[in-house]
Design an enzyme around this catalytic site. Sequence first.
Site, PDB file in Angstrom:
ATOM      1  N   CYS A 238      11.174 -49.865 -24.453  1.00 16.03           N
ATOM      2  CA  CYS A 238      11.709 -48.962 -23.443  1.00 16.03           C
ATOM      3  C   CYS A 238      13.217 -49.127 -23.456  1.00 16.03           C
ATOM      4  CB  CYS A 238      11.144 -49.271 -22.064  1.00 16.03           C
ATOM      5  SG  CYS A 238      11.803 -50.767 -21.345  1.00 16.03           S
TER       6      CYS A 238
ATOM      7  N   LYS B 134       8.850 -51.933  -5.010  1.00 12.31           N
ATOM      8  CA  LYS B 134       8.236 -51.211  -6.135  1.00 12.31           C
ATOM      9  C   LYS B 134       7.390 -52.153  -6.977  1.00 12.31           C
ATOM     10  CE  LYS B 134      10.879 -50.484 -10.011  1.00 12.31           C
ATOM     11  NZ  LYS B 134      10.336 -50.926 -11.294  1.00 12.31           N
TER      12      LYS B 134
HETATM   13  N1  EPU Z   1       8.264 -60.842 -22.575  1.00  8.50           N
HETATM   14  C1  EPU Z   1       7.771 -61.146 -23.838  1.00  8.50           C
HETATM   15  N2  EPU Z   1       6.421 -61.149 -24.002  1.00  8.50           N
HETATM   16  C2  EPU Z   1       5.564 -60.872 -22.979  1.00  8.50           C
HETATM   17  C3  EPU Z   1       6.070 -60.573 -21.708  1.00  8.50           C
HETATM   18  C4  EPU Z   1       7.438 -60.573 -21.528  1.00  8.50           C
HETATM   19  O1  EPU Z   1       8.519 -61.394 -24.769  1.00  8.50           O
HETATM   20  O2  EPU Z   1       4.345 -60.895 -23.211  1.00  8.50           O
HETATM   21  C5  EPU Z   1       9.715 -60.840 -22.379  1.00  8.50           C
HETATM   22  C6  EPU Z   1      10.231 -59.457 -21.995  1.00  8.50           C
HETATM   23  O3  EPU Z   1      10.475 -58.671 -23.132  1.00  8.50           O
HETATM   24  C7  EPU Z   1      11.482 -59.784 -21.225  1.00  8.50           C
HETATM   25  C8  EPU Z   1      11.107 -61.091 -20.508  1.00  8.50           C
HETATM   26  O4  EPU Z   1      10.017 -61.650 -21.254  1.00  8.50           O
HETATM   27  O5  EPU Z   1      12.513 -60.043 -22.102  1.00  8.50           O
HETATM   28  C9  EPU Z   1      10.718 -60.925 -19.046  1.00  8.50           C
HETATM   29  O6  EPU Z   1       9.629 -60.046 -18.920  1.00  8.50           O
HETATM   30  P1  EPU Z   1       8.638 -60.076 -17.685  1.00  8.50           P
HETATM   31  O7  EPU Z   1       7.252 -59.991 -18.202  1.00  8.50           O
HETATM   32  O8  EPU Z   1       8.991 -61.191 -16.762  1.00  8.50           O
HETATM   33  O9  EPU Z   1       9.032 -58.714 -16.950  1.00  8.50           O
HETATM   34  P2  EPU Z   1       8.106 -57.461 -16.661  1.00  8.50           P
HETATM   35  O10 EPU Z   1       6.856 -57.889 -15.996  1.00  8.50           O
HETATM   36  O11 EPU Z   1       8.028 -56.609 -17.863  1.00  8.50           O
HETATM   37  C10 EPU Z   1       9.104 -57.163 -14.253  1.00  8.50           C
HETATM   38  C11 EPU Z   1       9.716 -56.048 -13.472  1.00  8.50           C
HETATM   39  C12 EPU Z   1      11.116 -55.774 -13.978  1.00  8.50           C
HETATM   40  C13 EPU Z   1      11.931 -57.064 -13.822  1.00  8.50           C
HETATM   41  C14 EPU Z   1      11.242 -58.195 -14.597  1.00  8.50           C
HETATM   42  C15 EPU Z   1      11.949 -59.529 -14.456  1.00  8.50           C
HETATM   43  C16 EPU Z   1       7.820 -54.688 -12.893  1.00  8.50           C
HETATM   44  C17 EPU Z   1       7.125 -53.394 -13.042  1.00  8.50           C
HETATM   45  N3  EPU Z   1       8.918 -54.845 -13.625  1.00  8.50           N
HETATM   46  O12 EPU Z   1       9.037 -56.705 -15.610  1.00  8.50           O
HETATM   47  O13 EPU Z   1      11.663 -54.768 -13.147  1.00  8.50           O
HETATM   48  O14 EPU Z   1      13.228 -56.852 -14.315  1.00  8.50           O
HETATM   49  O15 EPU Z   1       9.893 -58.340 -14.111  1.00  8.50           O
HETATM   50  O16 EPU Z   1      12.056 -59.884 -13.131  1.00  8.50           O
HETATM   51  O17 EPU Z   1       7.408 -55.542 -12.134  1.00  8.50           O
HETATM   52  C18 EPU Z   1      13.048 -52.975 -12.557  1.00  8.50           C
HETATM   53  O18 EPU Z   1      12.445 -52.905 -11.488  1.00  8.50           O
HETATM   54  O19 EPU Z   1      14.140 -52.355 -12.761  1.00  8.50           O
HETATM   55  C19 EPU Z   1      12.510 -53.789 -13.631  1.00  8.50           C
HETATM   56  C20 EPU Z   1      12.818 -53.634 -14.899  1.00  8.50           C
END
Ligand code: EPU
Length: 443
Positions: free
Chosen positions: A139, A45
């Site tokens: 979220c 996904k």
């Molecule tokens: N964060 C910040 N600022 C930012 C970006 C992130 O504070 O600008 C924080 C987030 O709030 C979080 C942490 O950093 O606490 C990690 O966030 P990250 O950006 O790595 O995650 P994401 O891109 O939002 C993706 C996956 C998630 C998965 C995470 C970590 C997708 C669509 N989602 O989220 O998947 O848990 O990476 O591996 O790629 C899932 O599939 O169930 C899911 C939530």
Amino acid sequence: MSEEIIDVQESETTENLRPERRSEKIIVVQGNKTLKGSVTVSGAKNSALKLMAASILGQGKTLLHNVPHISDIDVMGDVIQYLGATVERDGHDMSIDTTALNSLETPYELVSKMRASIAVLGPLIGRFGHARVAMPGGCQLGARKIDMHLVGLERLGVTFTIDHGFLEASAPKGLVGKPVLLEFPSVGATENLLMAAVVAEGTTIVENAAREPEIVDLANMLNSMGARISGAGNADIEIEGVTLDALHPCEHTTVGDRIEAGTFLAGAALLTGPVTVKGIDPAFLRMAIMKLEAMGATVVIDEAGITVSREKPLTATDIQTLPHPGFPTDLQAQFMLLAALAEGNTIITENIFENRFMFASELARMGADITIEGHHALVRGVKSLQGAPVSCTDLRAGAALVLAGIAAEGQTQIHEVEHISRGYEDYVGKLCSLGADVHYALV
Ligand code: EPU
């Protein structure tokens, strides 16, 4: 539960049923079962969503293979079509024609359905120099800020303003490559930066980049489109910018879903197996496999896939979630379930998403003994779980609750199951093929 239960198929929605049958769709699980057999995972996904966004840069017809049938992919399809592209599906193939893509705006209605819609920001800026994307907000997993996406893109020359809930991005002088140091290896920020930096003038180096396999998959696809990215999968990724005209559509196969694979492996350890999981590179799951072995499971990796079985009781092992190659937050609930039935006490530390422990309260309804203190959970192993009505608090929690129901005594009824369809293709069907007694029903 006193209401009447009507069995239905996954494809039936509450809307397409006769009015007198409209009701809530739940999953009903009969407990005390084991899992045995083999299962093939779908495409990831979290990769496919970004590959779809990357097709915007191709300015033509991209062909993606191994795209999972899950509702988050449908939402990303709606986002890309809203922007003016044509999206067609044929089984697990998807073609996306972005030739006529001409809108730069992604509405709140779609972004609020799925936060990952923000992945179009980088490619829209890359292709048009402008984008207008609804602010995602929080979220069920927590605040989920996007500050690192913005700080990184600003380094490349993008300016941002907020206008009535929309994020307006513009790079009137074009994008210029720079070293960009991320405060945290954010998956989403790394992806947005890659998809913009591919067309920046000069070289961008993303330092402290996310190292997830989905980042490597995205970089591989961008390189087949004509980009020049090296080092994806490492902490420093170098992107030598090319002109937009140098990018072209490509054909690409989505990498297997390591979280779906890890979910079935955890299920096998819980429910004794043996279960063989196919369609996944075991190297993506090294930490999860280490923890399964530490908890008493036997793991065999060969040409057939990854096979997990268990003959001895589960034992407690502490876990902390970290960016890849650390233990993935997306497997935390599934392993909390293992800990709940293990001999001894486990401490689980959640370092990525503050709300991921909401699952613990649902598991407690089934008899688990869990104390939460900030981002630590103390899980005291119990001998058994009992079937109960529970609700999915997010998609990974949902997947874990179904496994909990298979292990529990009696019947479990799981509510808010639409979370599971967001990220697991035919989860119920795959579990049934392994011998579980799980089905959809209406109450
Ligand atoms: N964060 C910040 N600022 C930012 C970006 C992130 O504070 O600008 C924080 C987030 O709030 C979080 C942490 O950093 O606490 C990690 O966030 P990250 O950006 O790595 O995650 P994401 O891109 O939002 C993706 C996956 C998630 C998965 C995470 C970590 C997708 C669509 N989602 O989220 O998947 O848990 O990476 O591996 O790629 C899932 O599939 O169930 C899911 C939530």
